[in-house]
Motif scaffolding. Structure first.
Motif, PDB file in Angstrom:
ATOM      1  N   TRP A 255      -1.209 -59.211  16.719  1.00  0.00           N
ATOM      2  CA  TRP A 255      -1.679 -57.857  17.814  1.00  0.00           C
ATOM      3  C   TRP A 255      -2.184 -57.310  18.253  1.00  0.00           C
ATOM      4  O   TRP A 255      -2.865 -57.145  16.623  1.00  0.00           O
ATOM      5  CB  TRP A 255       0.085 -57.340  17.000  1.00  0.00           C
ATOM      6  CG  TRP A 255       1.160 -58.079  17.231  1.00  0.00           C
ATOM      7  CD1 TRP A 255       1.374 -58.731  17.821  1.00  0.00           C
ATOM      8  CD2 TRP A 255       2.165 -57.282  16.670  1.00  0.00           C
ATOM      9  NE1 TRP A 255       2.823 -59.224  18.005  1.00  0.00           N
ATOM     10  CE2 TRP A 255       3.348 -57.734  17.138  1.00  0.00           C
ATOM     11  CE3 TRP A 255       2.397 -55.931  15.729  1.00  0.00           C
ATOM     12  CZ2 TRP A 255       5.024 -57.374  16.562  1.00  0.00           C
ATOM     13  CZ3 TRP A 255       3.942 -55.065  15.683  1.00  0.00           C
ATOM     14  CH2 TRP A 255       4.999 -56.643  15.955  1.00  0.00           C
ATOM     15  N   VAL A 257      -3.392 -53.897  18.975  1.00  0.00           N
ATOM     16  CA  VAL A 257      -2.653 -52.459  18.874  1.00  0.00           C
ATOM     17  C   VAL A 257      -3.469 -50.904  19.211  1.00  0.00           C
ATOM     18  O   VAL A 257      -4.786 -50.602  18.958  1.00  0.00           O
ATOM     19  CB  VAL A 257      -1.702 -51.995  17.928  1.00  0.00           C
ATOM     20  CG1 VAL A 257      -0.918 -50.555  17.720  1.00  0.00           C
ATOM     21  CG2 VAL A 257      -0.653 -53.095  17.717  1.00  0.00           C
ATOM     22  N   VAL A 278      -1.085 -54.104  22.678  1.00  0.00           N
ATOM     23  CA  VAL A 278      -1.105 -53.604  23.426  1.00  0.00           C
ATOM     24  C   VAL A 278      -1.454 -52.238  23.677  1.00  0.00           C
ATOM     25  O   VAL A 278      -2.246 -51.887  22.823  1.00  0.00           O
ATOM     26  CB  VAL A 278       0.383 -53.011  22.217  1.00  0.00           C
ATOM     27  CG1 VAL A 278       1.301 -51.808  22.410  1.00  0.00           C
ATOM     28  CG2 VAL A 278       1.230 -53.804  21.436  1.00  0.00           C
ATOM     29  N   ALA A 306       2.081 -46.990  21.223  1.00  0.00           N
ATOM     30  CA  ALA A 306       2.548 -47.297  20.106  1.00  0.00           C
ATOM     31  C   ALA A 306       2.838 -46.152  19.060  1.00  0.00           C
ATOM     32  O   ALA A 306       2.024 -45.045  19.267  1.00  0.00           O
ATOM     33  CB  ALA A 306       1.337 -48.184  18.651  1.00  0.00           C
ATOM     34  N   PRO A 307       3.706 -45.637  17.947  1.00  0.00           N
ATOM     35  CA  PRO A 307       5.047 -46.896  17.415  1.00  0.00           C
ATOM     36  C   PRO A 307       5.830 -48.083  18.422  1.00  0.00           C
ATOM     37  O   PRO A 307       6.281 -48.712  18.088  1.00  0.00           O
ATOM     38  CB  PRO A 307       5.092 -46.701  16.059  1.00  0.00           C
ATOM     39  CG  PRO A 307       5.066 -44.792  16.075  1.00  0.00           C
ATOM     40  CD  PRO A 307       4.521 -44.515  17.752  1.00  0.00           C
ATOM     41  N   LEU A 310       5.679 -51.139  19.888  1.00  0.00           N
ATOM     42  CA  LEU A 310       5.994 -52.186  18.844  1.00  0.00           C
ATOM     43  C   LEU A 310       7.523 -52.588  18.828  1.00  0.00           C
ATOM     44  O   LEU A 310       7.619 -54.212  18.627  1.00  0.00           O
ATOM     45  CB  LEU A 310       5.485 -51.771  17.921  1.00  0.00           C
ATOM     46  CG  LEU A 310       3.829 -51.135  17.583  1.00  0.00           C
ATOM     47  CD1 LEU A 310       3.696 -50.905  16.369  1.00  0.00           C
ATOM     48  CD2 LEU A 310       2.769 -52.444  18.558  1.00  0.00           C
ATOM     49  N   LEU A 313       8.835 -55.398  20.267  1.00  0.00           N
ATOM     50  CA  LEU A 313       7.613 -57.283  20.625  1.00  0.00           C
ATOM     51  C   LEU A 313       8.682 -58.442  19.721  1.00  0.00           C
ATOM     52  O   LEU A 313       8.936 -57.544  18.635  1.00  0.00           O
ATOM     53  CB  LEU A 313       6.369 -56.947  19.911  1.00  0.00           C
ATOM     54  CG  LEU A 313       5.506 -56.007  20.425  1.00  0.00           C
ATOM     55  CD1 LEU A 313       4.399 -55.820  19.995  1.00  0.00           C
ATOM     56  CD2 LEU A 313       5.140 -55.603  21.921  1.00  0.00           C
ATOM     57  N   VAL A 320      -2.478 -58.003  11.922  1.00  0.00           N
ATOM     58  CA  VAL A 320      -2.425 -56.808  12.892  1.00  0.00           C
ATOM     59  C   VAL A 320      -3.886 -56.540  13.544  1.00  0.00           C
ATOM     60  O   VAL A 320      -4.090 -55.562  11.801  1.00  0.00           O
ATOM     61  CB  VAL A 320      -1.223 -55.764  13.073  1.00  0.00           C
ATOM     62  CG1 VAL A 320      -1.462 -55.106  14.265  1.00  0.00           C
ATOM     63  CG2 VAL A 320      -0.021 -57.197  12.495  1.00  0.00           C
ATOM     64  N   VAL A 332       2.142 -45.472  12.734  1.00  0.00           N
ATOM     65  CA  VAL A 332       1.576 -47.002  13.642  1.00  0.00           C
ATOM     66  C   VAL A 332       1.224 -47.910  12.821  1.00  0.00           C
ATOM     67  O   VAL A 332       1.607 -48.811  12.563  1.00  0.00           O
ATOM     68  CB  VAL A 332       0.250 -46.369  15.068  1.00  0.00           C
ATOM     69  CG1 VAL A 332      -0.204 -47.599  15.119  1.00  0.00           C
ATOM     70  CG2 VAL A 332       0.420 -46.174  16.456  1.00  0.00           C
ATOM     71  N   CYS A 336       3.234 -50.850  11.384  1.00  0.00           N
ATOM     72  CA  CYS A 336       2.164 -52.869  12.301  1.00  0.00           C
ATOM     73  C   CYS A 336       2.414 -53.195  10.852  1.00  0.00           C
ATOM     74  O   CYS A 336       3.127 -54.026  10.186  1.00  0.00           O
ATOM     75  CB  CYS A 336       1.243 -52.698  12.162  1.00  0.00           C
ATOM     76  SG  CYS A 336       0.673 -52.172  14.132  1.00  0.00           S
ATOM     77  N   ARG A 339       6.168 -55.486   9.593  1.00  0.00           N
ATOM     78  CA  ARG A 339       6.174 -56.225  10.990  1.00  0.00           C
ATOM     79  C   ARG A 339       4.964 -57.480  10.060  1.00  0.00           C
ATOM     80  O   ARG A 339       5.254 -58.680  10.418  1.00  0.00           O
ATOM     81  CB  ARG A 339       5.912 -56.453  12.075  1.00  0.00           C
ATOM     82  CG  ARG A 339       7.184 -55.256  12.564  1.00  0.00           C
ATOM     83  CD  ARG A 339       8.341 -56.013  12.848  1.00  0.00           C
ATOM     84  NE  ARG A 339       8.336 -56.949  13.263  1.00  0.00           N
ATOM     85  CZ  ARG A 339       8.353 -56.809  15.198  1.00  0.00           C
ATOM     86  NH1 ARG A 339       8.474 -55.866  15.462  1.00  0.00           N
ATOM     87  NH2 ARG A 339       8.681 -57.809  15.551  1.00  0.00           N
TER      88      ARG A 339
END
Length: 411
Positions: A255, A257, A278, A306-307, A310, A313, A320, A332, A336, A339
């Motif tokens: 990702w 972001v 993103v 974000a957040p 997210l 997704l 990330v 944020v 991240c 995940r």
């Protein structure tokens, strides 16, 4: 000797190979398709370990063994297990045509530029990420990792070619379907291979090296390799270190972001990863797509902040990169980190945001490190002389997930 015969895609099993066999091992459909010697023992392949033990008993007595396998048994097949157990010198391999070669032949496409990935008995996410990143992929399927499961995780622009019962004149089917159509069907157990295609690029360029494409000749490209606004782009010195910590590769999901121009996203895609960018601004979304097109890579672009963006997704990322966030940066980074499977890298121009970002990573179980990147570039001066022009300093923070903390990854 152990004679390994590839069959199942139209090639018959030579009668002389079977005639002297004391033991014949194979899948039920392969065994049912041949006439076995009267005194030969028949073992239906299920779990591999018991079959290998039975083979070992016959090898120990120097009795001939025949193993029937699908297509080319040296291509993601049983030859590897047999060679590891008994040694390659004891094997007489008679390859048939692989299911991958047969499937591409059925639809009239070359496959020297295809990436082949096995999902049989393996985590499906690697196959999904390869299909998201590459325009021509063959996926060897298995229970729980068939066309429906694969398609459910793919973007809608992919075409799936589902090849079933290849080589069987009565049952063979080769069907071209959309990802949505594939996801909605029960495909049964006869699927041989699934081809995942980006139809616009499925023919591909002439290749010298087959299979997985090599790494690009250079990365951490200069800023002028990307369209950007008012120099709002991750500078190549920072990007080089970020890429080193992200470690993007084929089979990964990354990702980006707060992607801005998408320079990090594009570089990760050039190195083989599936990438989601993103970005909250509409003009930024357009720039990311333009940059991805200019470099010939696939980047899935999500328009949102974000957040919050997210949560929608699919799939947990391996790595990330967070390049924006403002006051929302701690939230944020936390989202991240919940995940990310391997690492999170955060770039910050404001030094006072570093402690909160570091705390967010540490609380998620990451081991943190960082560096302030300050560089000066060569710049010309009148009189054919050179000075050093300083770039704005950027703090790069990264967190690596420890093995114990990986249990907390949201699935």
């Amino acid at each position: 000797m152990i004679t390994v015969v590839g069959t199942g895609t139209g090639a018959p099993v030579p009668a002389d190979v079977l005639a002297g066999a004391a033991l014949v091992v194979g899948g039920r459909r392969h065994l049912d398709a041949v006439r076995l010697p009267q005194r030969a023992e028949r073992v239906v392949l299920g779990p591999l370990a018991p079959a290998l033990e039975t083979i070992a008993g016959y090898v120990g007595k120097e009795l001939p063994v025949v193993v029937l396998a699908s297509g080319d048994p040296g291509f993601f097949g049983i030859v590897r297990a047999l060679a590891e157990r008994f040694g390659a010198g004891l094997l007489d391999v008679r390859p048939g045509v692989s299911s991958v070669a047969t499937a591409f032949a059925r639809i009239g496409l070359p496959w020297d530029d295809a990436v082949v990935v096995s999902a049989h008995g393996r985590d499906l996410r690697t196959a999904v990420n390869v299909c998201r990143a590459r325009p021509k992929v063959a996926v060897l399927t298995g229970p729980g990792a068939g066309p429906a499961e694969l398609a459910a995780a793919l973007p809608g622009d992919r075409t799936l070619v589902v090849a079933s019962a290849l080589g069987d004149p009565r049952r063979e089917r080769v069907e071209r379907v959309t990802a949505a159509e594939a996801a909605a069907r029960d495909w049964g157990t006869a699927v041989s291979v699934v081809l995942c295609l980006d139809e616009a690029r499925s023919l591909g360029a002439v290749r010298t090296v087959a299979g997985v494409p090599g790494a690009p000749d250079r990365w951490a490209l200069e800023e002028d390799a990307f369209t950007h606004r008012d120099s709002m782009i991750t500078k190549f010195e920072v990007r080089a270190l970020a890429l080193a910590r992200l470690g993007p590769r084929l089979g990964d999901l990354v990702w980006d972001v707060g992607a801005g121009s998408g320079s990090v996203a594009v570089e990760c895609a050039r190195l083989g990863a599936a990438v989601v960018a993103v970005e909250k601004s509409p003009d930024g979304v357009a720039r990311i797509r333009a940059n991805a097109d200019a470099h010939g890579v696939d980047v899935e672009v999500v328009h949102g902040s974000a957040p919050g963006a997210l949560a929608g997704l699919s799939g947990d990322p391996d790595a990330v990169f967070v390049g924006g966030g403002g006051r929302e940066l701690p939230a944020v980074v936390t989202a991240c980190a919940r995940r990310a499977r391997r690492t999170v890298v955060v770039a910050m121009a404001a030094l006072d945001r570093v402690p909160a970002a570091r705390q967010a990573l540490a609380e998620a179980g990451f081991t943190c490190d960082g560096v302030l990147v300050q560089s000066s570039r060569l710049a010309p001066l009148p009189g054919d002389v050179t000075r050093l022009a300083a770039t704005n300093p950027v703090f790069l923070l990264w967190g690596m997930r420890t093995p114990a903390s990986s249990e907390g990854v949201v699935q």
